[in-house]
Design a protein around this motif. Structure first.
Motif, PDB file in Angstrom:
ATOM      1  N   LEU A 106     -16.777  -9.089   9.501  1.00  0.00           N
ATOM      2  CA  LEU A 106     -16.723 -11.026   9.572  1.00  0.00           C
ATOM      3  C   LEU A 106     -18.151 -11.420  10.547  1.00  0.00           C
ATOM      4  N   PRO A 107     -18.927 -10.463   9.199  1.00  0.00           N
ATOM      5  CA  PRO A 107     -20.005 -11.011   9.569  1.00  0.00           C
ATOM      6  C   PRO A 107     -20.812 -13.421  10.257  1.00  0.00           C
ATOM      7  N   ARG A 108     -19.976 -13.693   9.273  1.00  0.00           N
ATOM      8  CA  ARG A 108     -20.277 -14.732   8.667  1.00  0.00           C
ATOM      9  C   ARG A 108     -19.425 -16.103   9.564  1.00  0.00           C
ATOM     10  N   ILE A 109     -18.332 -15.282  10.786  1.00  0.00           N
ATOM     11  CA  ILE A 109     -16.985 -15.775  11.777  1.00  0.00           C
ATOM     12  C   ILE A 109     -17.863 -15.797  13.175  1.00  0.00           C
ATOM     13  N   PRO A 110     -18.103 -16.798  13.760  1.00  0.00           N
ATOM     14  CA  PRO A 110     -18.841 -16.751  15.483  1.00  0.00           C
ATOM     15  C   PRO A 110     -18.175 -15.111  16.353  1.00  0.00           C
ATOM     16  N   PRO A 111     -18.799 -15.211  16.961  1.00  0.00           N
ATOM     17  CA  PRO A 111     -18.564 -14.231  17.983  1.00  0.00           C
ATOM     18  C   PRO A 111     -17.041 -14.095  18.457  1.00  0.00           C
ATOM     19  N   ARG A 112     -16.390 -14.779  18.795  1.00  0.00           N
ATOM     20  CA  ARG A 112     -15.324 -15.401  19.949  1.00  0.00           C
ATOM     21  C   ARG A 112     -14.559 -14.721  18.429  1.00  0.00           C
ATOM     22  N   GLY A 113     -14.947 -15.319  17.063  1.00  0.00           N
ATOM     23  CA  GLY A 113     -13.741 -14.676  15.773  1.00  0.00           C
ATOM     24  C   GLY A 113     -13.877 -13.523  15.634  1.00  0.00           C
ATOM     25  N   ARG A 114     -14.681 -12.611  15.500  1.00  0.00           N
ATOM     26  CA  ARG A 114     -15.057 -11.483  15.660  1.00  0.00           C
ATOM     27  C   ARG A 114     -14.300 -10.350  16.600  1.00  0.00           C
ATOM     28  N   ARG A 115     -13.921 -11.307  18.315  1.00  0.00           N
ATOM     29  CA  ARG A 115     -13.741 -10.781  19.537  1.00  0.00           C
ATOM     30  C   ARG A 115     -11.995 -10.359  18.992  1.00  0.00           C
ATOM     31  N   LEU A 116     -11.428 -11.765  18.173  1.00  0.00           N
ATOM     32  CA  LEU A 116     -10.268 -11.265  18.176  1.00  0.00           C
ATOM     33  C   LEU A 116     -10.098 -10.611  16.853  1.00  0.00           C
ATOM     34  N   ALA A 117     -10.816 -10.762  15.569  1.00  0.00           N
ATOM     35  CA  ALA A 117     -10.207  -9.333  14.645  1.00  0.00           C
ATOM     36  C   ALA A 117     -10.674  -8.514  15.351  1.00  0.00           C
ATOM     37  N   ARG A 118     -11.068  -8.471  16.469  1.00  0.00           N
ATOM     38  CA  ARG A 118     -11.264  -6.589  16.434  1.00  0.00           C
ATOM     39  C   ARG A 118     -10.571  -5.785  17.128  1.00  0.00           C
ATOM     40  N   ARG A 119      -9.935  -6.651  18.365  1.00  0.00           N
ATOM     41  CA  ARG A 119      -8.892  -6.605  18.901  1.00  0.00           C
ATOM     42  C   ARG A 119      -7.315  -6.877  17.996  1.00  0.00           C
ATOM     43  N   GLY A 136       3.561 -11.998   9.950  1.00  0.00           N
ATOM     44  CA  GLY A 136       3.613 -14.084  10.101  1.00  0.00           C
ATOM     45  C   GLY A 136       2.877 -14.275  11.081  1.00  0.00           C
ATOM     46  N   LYS A 137       1.201 -13.774  11.284  1.00  0.00           N
ATOM     47  CA  LYS A 137       0.582 -14.459  12.113  1.00  0.00           C
ATOM     48  C   LYS A 137      -0.946 -14.305  11.233  1.00  0.00           C
ATOM     49  N   GLY A 138      -1.900 -15.208  11.695  1.00  0.00           N
ATOM     50  CA  GLY A 138      -2.855 -15.625  11.210  1.00  0.00           C
ATOM     51  C   GLY A 138      -3.943 -15.939  12.101  1.00  0.00           C
ATOM     52  N   LEU A 139      -5.152 -15.740  11.030  1.00  0.00           N
ATOM     53  CA  LEU A 139      -6.094 -16.275  12.464  1.00  0.00           C
ATOM     54  C   LEU A 139      -7.630 -16.785  11.659  1.00  0.00           C
ATOM     55  N   LEU A 140      -7.806 -17.840  12.677  1.00  0.00           N
ATOM     56  CA  LEU A 140      -8.015 -19.249  11.587  1.00  0.00           C
ATOM     57  C   LEU A 140      -9.209 -19.177  12.071  1.00  0.00           C
ATOM     58  N   TRP A 141     -10.711 -19.457  11.332  1.00  0.00           N
ATOM     59  CA  TRP A 141     -12.013 -20.113  11.386  1.00  0.00           C
ATOM     60  C   TRP A 141     -12.186 -21.286  10.517  1.00  0.00           C
ATOM     61  N   ARG A 142     -12.685 -21.973  11.588  1.00  0.00           N
ATOM     62  CA  ARG A 142     -13.521 -22.978  11.280  1.00  0.00           C
ATOM     63  C   ARG A 142     -14.956 -23.950  11.881  1.00  0.00           C
ATOM     64  N   LYS A 143     -16.249 -24.228  11.949  1.00  0.00           N
ATOM     65  CA  LYS A 143     -17.183 -23.607  12.553  1.00  0.00           C
ATOM     66  C   LYS A 143     -17.349 -22.235  13.401  1.00  0.00           C
ATOM     67  N   ASN A 144     -17.200 -23.349  14.930  1.00  0.00           N
ATOM     68  CA  ASN A 144     -17.467 -22.224  16.217  1.00  0.00           C
ATOM     69  C   ASN A 144     -15.890 -22.347  16.759  1.00  0.00           C
ATOM     70  N   TYR A 145     -15.117 -22.603  15.727  1.00  0.00           N
ATOM     71  CA  TYR A 145     -13.770 -22.262  16.634  1.00  0.00           C
ATOM     72  C   TYR A 145     -12.419 -21.399  15.524  1.00  0.00           C
ATOM     73  N   ALA A 146     -12.216 -20.531  16.635  1.00  0.00           N
ATOM     74  CA  ALA A 146     -11.483 -19.347  16.128  1.00  0.00           C
ATOM     75  C   ALA A 146      -9.810 -18.985  17.143  1.00  0.00           C
ATOM     76  N   ILE A 147      -8.819 -19.010  16.481  1.00  0.00           N
ATOM     77  CA  ILE A 147      -7.770 -19.095  17.113  1.00  0.00           C
ATOM     78  C   ILE A 147      -6.793 -17.795  15.844  1.00  0.00           C
ATOM     79  N   ASN A 148      -5.913 -17.516  16.468  1.00  0.00           N
ATOM     80  CA  ASN A 148      -5.114 -16.617  15.681  1.00  0.00           C
ATOM     81  C   ASN A 148      -3.607 -16.686  16.737  1.00  0.00           C
ATOM     82  N   GLY A 149      -2.073 -17.344  15.918  1.00  0.00           N
ATOM     83  CA  GLY A 149      -0.896 -16.541  16.350  1.00  0.00           C
ATOM     84  C   GLY A 149      -0.481 -17.262  14.913  1.00  0.00           C
TER      85      GLY A 149
END
Length: 372
Positions: A186-199, A333-346
């Motif tokens: 996921l090269p286009r998403i911010p580092p926090r988003g990539r960390r979440l994705a790897r986890r 039933g969970k999702g990973l949301l990304w917009r600009k520099n913001y990323a959350i999952n749940g």
């Protein structure tokens, strides 16, 4: 004066035109849809169809019936050439269709240059209906613990890997799932988003390979650029997407990626009676990411401009947003949301995605799809 509009493809942007077909007819214009299949599958819910959360009728539009119900002629065929100087479309069947105004919404495809030869256990993530065929094949596999390789670390590859894990979890079976992400996940998403994705991948038992690139796929082997060979039983190809070669082969003006070059009115930069939207275009004012949100936003502008072009009226400019929201379906039933520099999952991101996706489906599932 009655004129003829030809729609090539029934993608996200053309759905709005099909739904407004009666308005075109009421103003005396003929409309013809050329599409390779009577159904169009919504890409946003495709990975969920793979895991079994959605059935095919829940994620597709009966575009043939939608068109015919609104006095639009339908030709089930594929376009192989555009003769723009003669306002002529040439189809695979040999049919030749003349137009006054033409619009293209033919989507994109996944290049298969890494594939040594076609194989029934190799599935491209586009067209989306491939994912249902892949699900059936996976459930038929005789192996106790099949080896599944997902090639490509963009949004499609990430969602496919997560939903594969859910498919086997629901079926109470084991699988070795490897996501070969290429240089970076996921090269286009911010580092926090990539960390979440790897986890997220690690929690689902999915092996992530970053760095090596898949150079060649053979019957049961993937050859990496490091020289390593990975064994597999099934492969999902999600290594980027490209516009159709149709425009370049027809001698039209295209962008660097081969997409039809259009101006701010979604109008060909060379032919004023030619329009396009979605993944198959190159937006001259600035390149746009190949994400469905742009096609959906282009739809009302395209619909208005096609009618304006038929009637010689002023066109409306498309003004794309610079930032957009992406929500990945994680399969459980969970999702990973990304917009600009913001990323959350749940859970909440997935509920938002469900609301947006279901709303889009309700808007265009007007042809009894749920009853089929």
């Amino acid at each position: 004066m009655a004129r003829h509009l030809v729609l090539v493809g029934a993608g996200h942007a053309h759905l709005a035109v099909l739904k407004a077909g009666a308005e075109f007819a009421a103003r005396g214009h003929r409309v013809t849809l050329i599409t390779p299949a009577p159904y169009f599958y919504y890409s946003g819910m495709g990975p969920g169809m793979l895991s079994g959360r959605y059935s095919p009728p829940e994620v597709r539009f009966h575009v043939k019936k939608m068109a015919e119900d609104r006095k639009i002629a339908v030709l089930i065929d594929s376009v192989v050439q555009i003769d723009a100087n003669r306002n002529l479309i040439i189809c695979a069947s040999g049919s030749r269709v003349e137009y006054d105004v033409v619009s293209f919404n033919v989507g994109s495809f996944v290049p298969q240059t890494t594939l040594a030869e076609p194989h029934p256990n190799v599935f491209s993530v586009k067209p989306v209906e491939n994912l249902f065929q892949a699900r059936r094949r996976l459930l038929e596999l005789p192996q106790k613990e099949p080896r599944i390789l997902v090639a490509g670390g963009g949004p499609a590859g990430f969602e496919i890997a997560c939903n594969l894990a859910m498919l086997f979890r629901v079926e109470r079976r084991s699988a070795q799932i490897v996501l070969a992400a290429g240089e970076m996940l996921l090269p286009r998403i911010p580092p926090r988003g990539r960390r979440l994705a790897r986890r997220i991948l690690a929690e689902r038992g999915i092996e992530l390979r970053e760095g090596p690139l898949v150079r060649r796929l053979e019957r049961e082997e993937a050859h990496l650029d490091t020289g390593e060979v990975m064994k597999h039983d099934v492969v999902f190809l999600a290594i980027g997407i490209k516009p159709s070669d149709l425009f370049r082969q027809s001698g039209l003006e295209t962008g660097p990626d081969g997409g039809l070059m259009v101006n701010r009115f979604l109008q060909s930069t060379r032919y004023s009676n030619m329009f396009g939207a979605g993944d198959c275009i190159y937006f001259q004012p600035r390149p746009l990411d190949k994400v469905g949100v742009y096609a959906v936003r282009e739809a009302p502008v395209l619909c208005r401009n096609l009618l304006a072009a038929l009637e010689g009226r002023e066109l409306l400019a498309f003004r794309p947003q610079h930032n957009y929201l992406l929500i990945f379906n994680l399969g459980d039933g969970k999702g990973l949301l990304w917009r600009k520099n913001y990323a959350i999952n749940g859970r909440l991101p997935f509920l938002l995605k469900e609301r947006l996706d279901r709303g889009f489906m309700r808007r265009y599932q007007v042809s009894g799809e749920r009853d089929q």
